[in-house]
Design a protein around this motif. Structure first.
Motif, PDB file in Angstrom:
ATOM      1  N   VAL A  92      -5.932   2.720  -1.445  1.00 29.32           N
ATOM      2  CA  VAL A  92      -4.935   1.650  -1.335  1.00 29.32           C
ATOM      3  C   VAL A  92      -5.109   0.874  -0.028  1.00 29.32           C
ATOM      4  CG1 VAL A  92      -3.250   2.791  -2.803  1.00 29.32           C
ATOM      5  CG2 VAL A  92      -3.206   3.191  -0.334  1.00 29.32           C
ATOM      6  N   GLU A  93      -6.340   0.921   0.498  1.00 27.62           N
ATOM      7  CA  GLU A  93      -6.692   0.142   1.695  1.00 27.62           C
ATOM      8  C   GLU A  93      -5.967   0.553   2.976  1.00 27.62           C
ATOM      9  OE1 GLU A  93      -6.687  -3.408  -0.548  1.00 27.62           O
ATOM     10  OE2 GLU A  93      -8.586  -2.459  -1.049  1.00 27.62           O
TER      11      GLU A  93
ATOM     12  N   SER B  57       0.820  -1.215   0.000  1.00 23.68           N
ATOM     13  CA  SER B  57       0.000   0.000   0.000  1.00 23.68           C
ATOM     14  C   SER B  57       0.849   1.258   0.000  1.00 23.68           C
ATOM     15  CB  SER B  57      -0.923   0.017   1.221  1.00 23.68           C
ATOM     16  OG  SER B  57      -1.828  -1.068   1.170  1.00 23.68           O
TER      17      SER B  57
END
Lengths: 103, 103
Positions: free
Chosen positions: B31-32, A92
């Motif tokens: 992007v979580e 991420s």
DNA sequence: TAAGGTACTTTGTAATGCAAGGTTCTATAT
DNA sequence: ATATAGAACCTTGCATTACAAAGTACCTTA
């Protein structure tokens, strides 16, 4: 957001071989990660209470006896969890950092 | 051991485009990575006081005005620092985790 | 002009990691 | 024997980080 990186390192080290505190500090230093006693002792106690670790007293050739830690089954499971969320975090963060700017 | 991962993400986002708080939360969510207002506002104030960011009020078509943040020169330098120590951390942690056990 | 949503801010709390100091145990020098 | 030094363990207090939750201000619309 970033929970348990140090914890993961400690568990990873213990999962490779039975070690006591100074060993852990040394393994970390080998890869340029500095961690100190005041961090480690409470953390090891916590991990032990949580059932992730167990220890065994062993005598030393020069000095007082040492607590050698090793993983439990539960500890190995937990380590795998931590590794999974660590690589997700790395993914991420790379997405954020490497994303092209709007130009 | 290592601080400033979230900080780095925020700065990286701002370095791509001028944004206000809700934009940042959204970029992170893409992007979580979950981050909330209560984390972000104090952090942005800190980064602004430190001279890494500056902001500009802009009116919204529907609602109160927003603080749009952008990087300063100093902020870009700091971001590069953070990125460097982040990749060092990733490298070190991988060394620990991927190391073969003594068997 | 009241209601509701958007945006910004503050406060209190839990967890993390460190510095610093303390205790116990063993080996060695006197 | 006893004092000293050092290794290993443990504890306390503090700073920082991130979050939840509550609070304040502003703007639009009904």
């Amino acid at each position: 957001m970033k929970k348990g990186v140090l914890e993961m390192c400690i568990l990873a080290i213990i999962s490779k071989e039975e070690v006591y505190t100074s060993d852990i500090i040394e393994r970390m230093k080998e890869v340029e990660l500095i961690v100190v006693e005041g961090t480690l002792y409470p953390m090891l106690s916590r991990l032990k209470s949580a059932g992730y670790l167990e220890y065994q007293w062993r005598e030393s050739s020069a000095g007082p006896p040492r607590k050698y830690y090793k993983m439990t089954e539960k500890g190995n499971d937990f380590l795998r969890e931590l590794e999974k969320s660590w690589s997700q975090l790395v993914g991420s963060v790379n997405d954020i950092v490497l994303k092209k700017s709007k130009s």
